[in-house]
Write a protein that holds these residues in place. Structure first.
Motif, PDB file in Angstrom:
ATOM      1  N   ARG A  79      -1.016   5.098   3.067  1.00 10.78           N
ATOM      2  CA  ARG A  79      -2.136   4.210   3.413  1.00 10.78           C
ATOM      3  C   ARG A  79      -3.413   4.998   3.669  1.00 10.78           C
ATOM      4  N   ARG A  80      -3.292   6.209   4.215  1.00  7.36           N
ATOM      5  CA  ARG A  80      -4.478   7.058   4.427  1.00  7.36           C
ATOM      6  C   ARG A  80      -4.947   7.693   3.119  1.00  7.36           C
ATOM      7  N   ALA A  81      -4.016   8.279   2.375  1.00  6.09           N
ATOM      8  CA  ALA A  81      -4.369   9.050   1.184  1.00  6.09           C
ATOM      9  C   ALA A  81      -4.650   8.182  -0.038  1.00  6.09           C
ATOM     10  N   ARG A  82      -3.973   7.054  -0.163  1.00  2.00           N
ATOM     11  CA  ARG A  82      -4.104   6.169  -1.332  1.00  2.00           C
ATOM     12  C   ARG A  82      -4.260   4.720  -0.868  1.00  2.00           C
ATOM     13  N   GLY A  93      16.656  -4.835   5.927  1.00  2.00           N
ATOM     14  CA  GLY A  93      16.158  -5.110   7.277  1.00  2.00           C
ATOM     15  C   GLY A  93      14.649  -5.236   7.329  1.00  2.00           C
ATOM     16  N   PRO A  94      14.087  -6.287   6.750  1.00  2.00           N
ATOM     17  CA  PRO A  94      12.623  -6.419   6.714  1.00  2.00           C
ATOM     18  C   PRO A  94      11.966  -6.354   8.094  1.00  2.00           C
ATOM     19  N   GLN A  95      12.626  -6.856   9.128  1.00  2.00           N
ATOM     20  CA  GLN A  95      12.041  -6.863  10.455  1.00  2.00           C
ATOM     21  C   GLN A  95      11.781  -5.463  10.993  1.00  2.00           C
ATOM     22  N   ARG A  96      12.513  -4.469  10.514  1.00  2.00           N
ATOM     23  CA  ARG A  96      12.312  -3.080  10.962  1.00  2.00           C
ATOM     24  C   ARG A  96      10.930  -2.564  10.605  1.00  2.00           C
ATOM     25  N   PHE A  97      10.309  -3.155   9.600  1.00  2.00           N
ATOM     26  CA  PHE A  97       9.035  -2.632   9.099  1.00  2.00           C
ATOM     27  C   PHE A  97       7.862  -3.551   9.417  1.00  2.00           C
ATOM     28  N   ARG A  98       8.053  -4.418  10.397  1.00  2.00           N
ATOM     29  CA  ARG A  98       7.025  -5.375  10.796  1.00  2.00           C
ATOM     30  C   ARG A  98       5.699  -4.689  11.144  1.00  2.00           C
ATOM     31  N   ASP A  99       5.752  -3.576  11.873  1.00  2.00           N
ATOM     32  CA  ASP A  99       4.525  -2.881  12.276  1.00  2.00           C
ATOM     33  C   ASP A  99       3.787  -2.249  11.092  1.00  2.00           C
ATOM     34  N   LEU A 100       4.525  -1.895  10.048  1.00  2.00           N
ATOM     35  CA  LEU A 100       3.899  -1.254   8.884  1.00  2.00           C
ATOM     36  C   LEU A 100       3.058  -2.208   8.050  1.00  2.00           C
ATOM     37  N   ASP A 104      -4.951  -3.089   8.360  1.00  2.00           N
ATOM     38  CA  ASP A 104      -5.709  -2.114   9.136  1.00  2.00           C
ATOM     39  C   ASP A 104      -7.190  -2.094   8.753  1.00  2.00           C
ATOM     40  N   GLY A 105      -7.575  -2.935   7.777  1.00  2.00           N
ATOM     41  CA  GLY A 105      -8.972  -2.995   7.365  1.00  2.00           C
ATOM     42  C   GLY A 105      -9.388  -1.887   6.418  1.00  2.00           C
ATOM     43  N   ARG A 106      -8.518  -0.936   6.173  1.00  2.00           N
ATOM     44  CA  ARG A 106      -8.862   0.197   5.300  1.00  2.00           C
ATOM     45  C   ARG A 106      -7.979   0.289   4.067  1.00  2.00           C
ATOM     46  N   SER A 107      -6.759  -0.229   4.172  1.00  2.00           N
ATOM     47  CA  SER A 107      -5.809  -0.053   3.079  1.00  2.00           C
ATOM     48  C   SER A 107      -5.073  -1.361   2.808  1.00  2.00           C
ATOM     49  N   ILE A 108      -4.417  -1.381   1.671  1.00  2.00           N
ATOM     50  CA  ILE A 108      -3.596  -2.532   1.310  1.00  2.00           C
ATOM     51  C   ILE A 108      -2.311  -2.473   2.132  1.00  2.00           C
TER      52      ILE A 108
END
Length: 135
Positions: A79-82, A93-100, A104-108
């Motif tokens: 997300r930072r680099a690309r 386990g989709p719920q494990r990645f909820r925070d990801l 963030d307004g900068r990346s997809i």
């Protein structure tokens, strides 16, 4: 199967597949190749050059194959680099990645698909992203 129908000004689609399971990589790669979408697979989760090369429109990661901390670090790095790269996480386990997946307004924001997801589900998500963003 039909060839890629993207406008020439956008360039061809290119997808990176990340999984430790060779069969998963080979089956998705075969499907995408038949759909006219070049791709490569890697079993390494580090090395952004392999996971998210500059030519890629999307990276498909099967995170269940890796420690969560490594996946979190990788997605944050992508997300930072690309920031315009679509990252798809195909997981049991989709719920494990909820925070990801928070914007963030900068990346997809990454897209989480349930496992199993089929090649056409993954390709449809990638094409929808490209149609929407032009990238």
């Amino acid at each position: 199967m039909p060839k890629n129908t993207r406008r020439k000004s956008q360039g061809p689609l290119y997808v990176s597949i990340v999984s430790t399971n060779r069969e998963t990589v080979d089956m998705l790669k075969s499907y995408l190749d038949k759909a006219g979408v070049p791709c490569h697979g890697t079993r390494a989760i580090d090395g952004i050059e392999l996971v998210a090369p500059a030519c890629a429109n999307a990276t498909v990661i099967f995170p269940d194959d890796f420690p969560d901390a490594d996946v979190l670090a990788l997605v944050k790095h992508i997300r930072r680099a690309r920031p315009r790269l679509l990252t798809l996480l195909v997981t049991n386990g989709p719920q494990r990645f909820r925070d990801l997946v928070a914007t963030d307004g900068r990346s997809i924001a990454p897209l989480v698909l349930p496992r199993p997801s089929f090649g056409w589900d993954i390709l449809d998500a990638i094409r929808a992203h490209v149609d929407m963003t032009g990238e």
